[in-house]
Design a protein around this motif. Structure first.
Motif, short mmCIF file in Angstrom:
data_model
loop_
_atom_site.label_atom_id
_atom_site.label_comp_id
_atom_site.label_asym_id
_atom_site.label_seq_id
_atom_site.Cartn_x
_atom_site.Cartn_y
_atom_site.Cartn_z
N PRO A 1 0.80 -1.21 -0.15
CA PRO A 1 0.12 -0.23 -0.03
C PRO A 1 0.76 1.32 0.02
CG PRO A 1 0.10 -0.78 2.15
CD PRO A 1 1.11 -1.79 1.39
N SER A 2 0.35 2.43 -0.61
CA SER A 2 0.70 3.84 -0.53
C SER A 2 0.24 4.32 0.76
CB SER A 2 0.35 4.51 -1.85
OG SER A 2 1.20 4.48 -2.63
N ALA A 3 0.48 5.65 1.13
CA ALA A 3 -0.14 6.12 2.31
C ALA A 3 -1.30 6.69 1.53
CB ALA A 3 0.75 7.45 2.62
N ILE B 1 -5.35 16.92 0.76
CA ILE B 1 -3.88 17.10 0.77
C ILE B 1 -3.53 15.51 1.20
CG2 ILE B 1 -1.88 17.82 2.26
CD1 ILE B 1 -3.62 20.23 2.67
N LYS B 2 -2.46 15.05 0.42
CA LYS B 2 -2.02 13.64 0.71
C LYS B 2 -1.28 13.54 2.06
CE LYS B 2 -0.20 12.40 -3.88
NZ LYS B 2 0.92 11.83 -4.35
N VAL B 3 -1.54 12.33 2.65
CA VAL B 3 -0.84 12.19 4.18
C VAL B 3 0.50 12.39 4.18
CG1 VAL B 3 -0.48 10.34 5.63
CG2 VAL B 3 -2.95 10.73 5.01
N THR B 4 1.22 12.10 2.96
CA THR B 4 2.69 12.11 2.82
C THR B 4 3.04 13.58 2.81
OG1 THR B 4 2.54 10.11 1.38
CG2 THR B 4 4.69 11.46 1.50
N ASP B 5 2.31 14.34 2.20
CA ASP B 5 2.50 15.92 2.50
C ASP B 5 2.37 16.46 3.66
OD1 ASP B 5 3.46 16.26 -0.25
OD2 ASP B 5 1.28 15.98 -1.00
N GLY C 1 3.53 7.19 6.82
CA GLY C 1 1.99 7.24 6.14
C GLY C 1 1.87 5.96 5.42
N GLU C 2 2.93 5.33 5.05
CA GLU C 2 2.77 3.96 4.36
C GLU C 2 2.67 2.81 5.41
OE1 GLU C 2 3.82 6.43 2.61
OE2 GLU C 2 3.15 5.51 0.55
N TYR C 3 3.47 3.15 6.71
CA TYR C 3 3.64 1.98 7.55
C TYR C 3 1.96 1.91 8.42
CZ TYR C 3 4.38 0.69 12.39
OH TYR C 3 4.60 -0.19 13.51
N GLY D 1 4.70 0.38 1.10
CA GLY D 1 5.71 0.82 0.23
C GLY D 1 6.44 2.02 0.49
N PHE D 2 7.35 2.34 -0.48
CA PHE D 2 7.81 3.72 -0.42
C PHE D 2 9.23 3.84 0.57
CE2 PHE D 2 7.49 8.61 0.99
CZ PHE D 2 8.11 8.90 -0.08
N TYR D 3 9.55 2.85 1.40
CA TYR D 3 10.76 2.85 2.41
C TYR D 3 11.38 1.57 2.74
CZ TYR D 3 7.98 1.38 6.43
OH TYR D 3 7.41 0.48 7.27
N SER E 1 12.40 8.12 -3.82
CA SER E 1 11.97 9.65 -4.10
C SER E 1 10.36 9.30 -4.24
CB SER E 1 12.32 9.94 -5.35
OG SER E 1 12.27 8.96 -6.50
N ARG E 2 9.83 10.10 -4.34
CA ARG E 2 8.19 10.29 -4.22
C ARG E 2 7.57 9.34 -5.39
NH1 ARG E 2 5.54 14.72 -1.77
NH2 ARG E 2 3.95 13.11 -1.69
N GLY E 3 6.48 8.77 -5.06
CA GLY E 3 5.93 7.75 -5.64
C GLY E 3 6.71 6.43 -5.75
N GLY E 4 7.40 6.21 -4.61
CA GLY E 4 8.35 5.17 -4.62
C GLY E 4 7.78 3.82 -4.23
N SER E 5 6.53 3.77 -3.77
CA SER E 5 5.98 2.57 -3.24
C SER E 5 5.74 1.61 -4.50
CB SER E 5 4.48 2.66 -2.95
OG SER E 5 4.38 3.71 -1.81
N ASP E 6 5.72 2.35 -5.74
CA ASP E 6 6.09 1.34 -7.03
C ASP E 6 7.46 0.54 -7.02
OD1 ASP E 6 3.78 2.44 -8.20
OD2 ASP E 6 4.85 4.17 -9.49
N1 ASP Z 1 3.27 8.31 -0.44
C1 ASP Z 1 4.22 8.25 -1.40
C2 ASP Z 1 4.08 9.85 -2.24
O1 ASP Z 1 2.95 10.41 -1.94
C3 ASP Z 1 4.88 7.27 -1.92
C4 ASP Z 1 3.76 6.80 -3.00
O2 ASP Z 1 2.71 6.88 -2.93
O3 ASP Z 1 4.20 5.83 -3.82
O4 ASP Z 1 5.09 10.00 -2.92
#
Ligand code: ASP
Length: 439
Positions: free
Chosen positions: A36-38, A47-51, A114-116, A168-170, A182-187
């Motif tokens: 999962p992503s956040a 607003i995204k939780v990550t932000d 966020g992801e955790y 994801g992401f970390y 970097s951002r979007g890293g859950s991929d």
């Molecule tokens: N939550 C992180 C972001 O917003 C990572 C992700 O969504 O893949 O960049």
């Protein structure tokens, strides 16, 4: 058969979205490892939780009170937990996060929560085991993933678990310090897990129905690409098309695992398959079109340039010495043109010009700015006659002046340079001739 499935932030932003995700996962028992992503945006202005977490960390670092913002973040999770009717309490987790933030543990730690936390909620909802990514994704000291160790840790851990959620992401450095991609890293996490366990498929669920033939901000409702090769994807992604994190390709590509981009909101659609190679023809000769604005060209003319050994090298070394990379370099007998990123070039313009004068004493040195590059990409072009003809007659009909043409010897793409102002018109014209005309 085992699949790794990654869900993006908008797929996990609310209880309704969680339900859709749960249904998708439970529909196939091969969907065993979930990344999962956040929680992302629930609506356009959300607003995204990550932000929010990054903001929280910045406040903590400045010694400001961040608790109210952290409470807002907790509310986002509470909304999901209550909406799903789960027993889970994150009270203790949030207490630990608040305490840790005061010790300034690094922005990556803050962002990773966020992801955790979303992983904790999703594992509870699905009844799957939870695996903390910090325990199975190892970063080397230089900040790059240790592929061998990580692969082994993932395999060891998941061989004991039939079903699991891995945020994801970390990951973490050897000493346990959290590090994110970097951002979007859950991929990337999904790709690492899929590659390590030799999954049959890496499904990447998002909020679009796959990789689109062209940018939807330019083309109204563009068609979805059914099958694309990794190489085609690289070409399009390099030119600005984005669905997937750039680094997510390599771990699965190395292991020959296809990626399927799917839409959580329309699971009945097949999405896009990204594969190493395929004998499936693309539907429209071309696979996709992408492009970017903001280039400048530097044209160097000199009589008998072609017989001067080392001429190109001397010109290019001026760019290298100034730390500039070039995008394309079409050439003629006594002329060569170098395309560079305009904003990077502008800062070093005068050094480059004087450098070229000194290096090769050109007859003429001209520059042009506000140029755009468009890549028309397709594995089908190699076998089809007239593709270039169709592109250029479409551009001529649309009254677009072509400034540059470059066809790679792989015949996988044609790069076209136009003025920035003609960018959208050119993409529309190319899309229409190959796609709209065939619908
Ligand atoms: N939550 C992180 C972001 O917003 C990572 C992700 O969504 O893949 O960049």
């Amino acid at each position: 058969m085992k699949k790794v499935v990654k869900f993006g932030g908008s797929s996990l932003a609310s209880p309704e979205q969680f339900r859709k995700v749960g249904k998708i996962i439970k529909e196939e028992d091969t969907r065993r490892y979930v990344i999962p992503s956040a929680p992302g945006k629930r609506y356009a202005k959300d607003i995204k939780v990550t932000d929010m977490l990054y903001q929280c960390y910045d406040m903590a670092e400045r010694g400001e009170a961040f608790e109210a913002l952290l409470n807002k973040i907790q509310d986002r999770y509470e909304e999901i937990i209550q909406g799903l009717g789960l027993e889970l309490s994150l009270q203790e987790e949030f207490r630990v996060i608040a305490e840790t933030l005061k010790k300034k543990p690094g922005r990556d730690y803050a962002a990773s929560r966020g992801e955790y936390l979303n992983g904790r909620v999703l594992a509870e909802y699905l009844g799957f085991a939870f695996v903390d990514a910090a325990e199975i994704i190892l970063f080397r000291e230089d900040g790059i993933v240790d592929m061998d160790q990580t692969g082994e840790m993932i395999r060891n851990c998941l061989s004991q678990k039939e079903y699991a959620v891995i945020p994801g992401f970390y990951g973490a450095f050897k000493d346990g310090t959290i590090k994110t991609f970097s951002r979007g890293g859950s991929d990337v996490t999904g790709s690492l897990v899929a590659g390590a366990i030799y999954a049959d498929m890496y499904e990447n669920w998002t909020d679009v129905s796959g990789f689109l033939v062209a940018d939807p901000r330019i083309i109204n409702n563009p068609e979805v690409i059914e099958t694309i090769t990794y190489r085609e994807l690289r070409e399009l992604a390099y030119m600005g098309a984005s669905v997937l994190h750039e680094e997510a390709i390599f771990p699965v590509r190395r292991a020959g695992i296809p990626i399927n981009i799917r839409n959580t909101n329309m699971p009945e659609e097949k999405g896009t398959m990204i594969v190493e190679s395929t004998c499936r023809k693309s539907k429209y000769t071309i696979t996709g079109i992408a492009g970017k604005k903001g280039f400048a060209s530097i044209n160097v003319d000199k009589d008998l340039m072609n017989s001067e050994i080392g001429f190109c090298r001397r010109v290019l070394s001026v760019f290298e010495d100034n730390g500039l990379s070039f995008e394309h370099m079409p050439s003629g007998i006594d002329t060569m043109t170098i395309f560079v990123n305009q904003s990077e070039f502008e800062e070093k313009e005068q050094q480059v010009i004087s450098g070229i004068h000194r290096a090769v004493q050109p007859d003429v040195l001209e520059m042009e700015s506000d140029l755009a590059l468009i890549a028309v990409v397709g594995r089908g072009m190699r076998e089809t006659r007239g593709t270039a003809g169709r592109i250029f007659s479409a551009l001529a009909h649309a009254r677009v002046n072509v400034k540059m043409i470059d066809q790679g010897s792989s015949e996988l793409n044609v790069i076209i340079g136009v003025k920035n102002r003609d960018f959208e018109t050119a993409i529309q014209a190319i899309y229409d001739i190959f796609v709209t005309a065939r619908l």
